[in-house]
Design an enzyme around this catalytic site. Structure first.
Site: not given
Ligand SMILES: Cc1ncc(COP(=O)(O)O)c(C=O)c1O
Lengths: 93, 318
Positions: B62
């Protein structure tokens, strides 16, 4: 013992949308079985097939984690409040 | 004038509001690492590589989205010195806003579900962010709604970055993650696997890869049930669907069960030496399911963060 059970959003489709339901039981295990009678499918979301609490589920009895009490054997008083909370926040980050 | 005075005068006159660019320059360019032992059962021409996003300064994928959203808002004039950065987050985006806000000198206010891991709460506090907790019963959608309520009461006070609807979020991955994977695999990548929260990672990276080659398959991983234990992930069918998420751009969605994902996170620690979070476990579980169906391929999978933020949970107690 009649207690109040607070239902998290993702499980409310099993309780016809209700965020709070009533259940009966002398201890938490009984309450979960009573819930399952009225809302089929709820117990398997909260407990593993062998009956133990799923690792990502926390149950709070009046704001206290039942793992720090007698877990599923914790006895209940009239009007106690039980909350079902996933141990994480589904969604983003 | 003494050197000290000259330096002070220079700093006073500097037009850049940035305190220091050094740490923000460390966002991205994360390592891509071959997974060796867990993949032993796969055909020998199927290779799986994990992109270790825990290497970002704030410890997660993030950082990329947050930095881009902040810098684009600065460029557009939406984020100015007098504004407080506001958003809803279940943790990692909040951590990213907080440290980047600290570097750039912005106040940060976050709406976070009360049930996020203790480590997250402490890290946010360490970076000096103001945290408002939303009902743990309502999950991340409860945080989204509360953040909007706070915003509409004082729209002049805040810059709401709105990671769920902000095109800068996937753009960070189009320019960064996607381009890096093409370069790091020397263009050999055939499949891309990522778990979905906002969908920023899968959308932006997927778009870049598809532009490079239409043959590359983009595979999203989501919790198999609305009630799950995969922190950071969203079960789309039962959630507020983010504006940046377009399911029609995906080739496939693989539902990941919580318990198997935890077990995979544990295997990654014990067999690959990778202490990663639950969503990495879910992504690896899905990548392995995918790999079993292939004869040949180069699969790139995103590991969004490290496991140290989950030590207070029961993640490794399998
Ligand atoms: C631990 C974790 N995994 C996966 C994601 C997924 O990423 P994205 O928001 O880009 O879909 C996030 C945050 O959104 C996260 O905090």
């Amino acid at each position: 013992m009649a207690v109040k059970v607070r239902i998290p959003t993702p499980l409310r489709k099993l309780t016809n949308g209700a965020d709070e339901v009533k259940a009966d039981g002398a201890n938490i295990k009984d309450v979960l079985n009573d819930l399952e009678k009225n809302f089929p499918g709820l117990k398997e979301r909260i407990c593993e097939p062998d009956g133990a609490l799923r690792r990502f589920v926390n149950l709070y009895l009046n704001d206290e984690d039942i793992r720090f009490k007698d877990n599923l054997a914790t006895t209940l008083k009239e009007n106690d409040e039980l909350s079902i909370i996933p141990a994480i926040a589904g969604g983003v980050f | 004038m003494s050197v000290q005075k000259l330096l002070e005068a220079h700093l006073r006159n500097s037009s850049s509001p940035v305190v220091s660019r050094s740490i923000v320059e460390l966002v991205g360019k994360t390592p891509l690492v071959r997974i060796n032992r867990i993949t032993a059962e796969l055909p020998k021409d199927v290779e799986i590589y994990a992109k270790l996003e825990g290497y970002n300064p704030g410890g997660s994928v993030k950082d990329r989205a947050a930095l881009r959203m902040i810098e684009d808002a600065e460029d557009q004039g939406r984020l100015t010195r007098d504004k407080v950065i506001l958003d809803s987050t279940s943790g990692n985006t909040g951590i990213a806003y907080s440290w980047i806000g600290a570097v750039k000198g912005y106040k940060v206010e976050l709406v976070v579900p009360g049930n996020v891991s203790e480590e997250r709460k402490k890290i946010l506090n360490a970076f000096g962010a103001k945290v408002v907790f939303s009902s743990p019963l309502e999950g991340s959608d409860g945080a989204i709604r509360l953040a909007w309520k706070i915003y509409v009461e004082h729209p002049d006070r805040y810059c709401k970055l709105d990671q769920y609807n902000n095109p800068s979020n996937p753009q960070a991955h189009y320019d960064g993650t996607g381009a890096e994977i093409i370069a790091q695999t020397e263009g050999r990548v055939t499949h891309f696997v990522a778990s979905i929260g906002t969908g920023g990672t899968i959308m932006g990276t997927g778009r870049r890869l598809k532009e490079f080659s239409k043959e590359i398959k983009v595979v999203a991983v989501e919790p198999d049930n609305a009630f799950h234990g995969l922190e950071g992930l969203k079960h789309m069918a039962s959630s507020i669907v983010p504006g940046i998420y377009h399911e029609d751009e995906l080739d496939e969605k693989i539902p990941a069960p919580t318990e198997e994902s935890y077990l995979m996170a544990k295997r990654l620690a014990r067999e690959e030496g990778l202490l990663v979070g639950q969503s990495s476990g879910a992504a690896m579980w899905a990548a392995l399911e995918l790999g079993k169906r292939l004869q040949k391929g180069v699969v790139a999978v995103i590991f969004p963060d490290n496991g140290d933020k989950y030590l207070s949970t029961r993640l490794w107690e399998v």
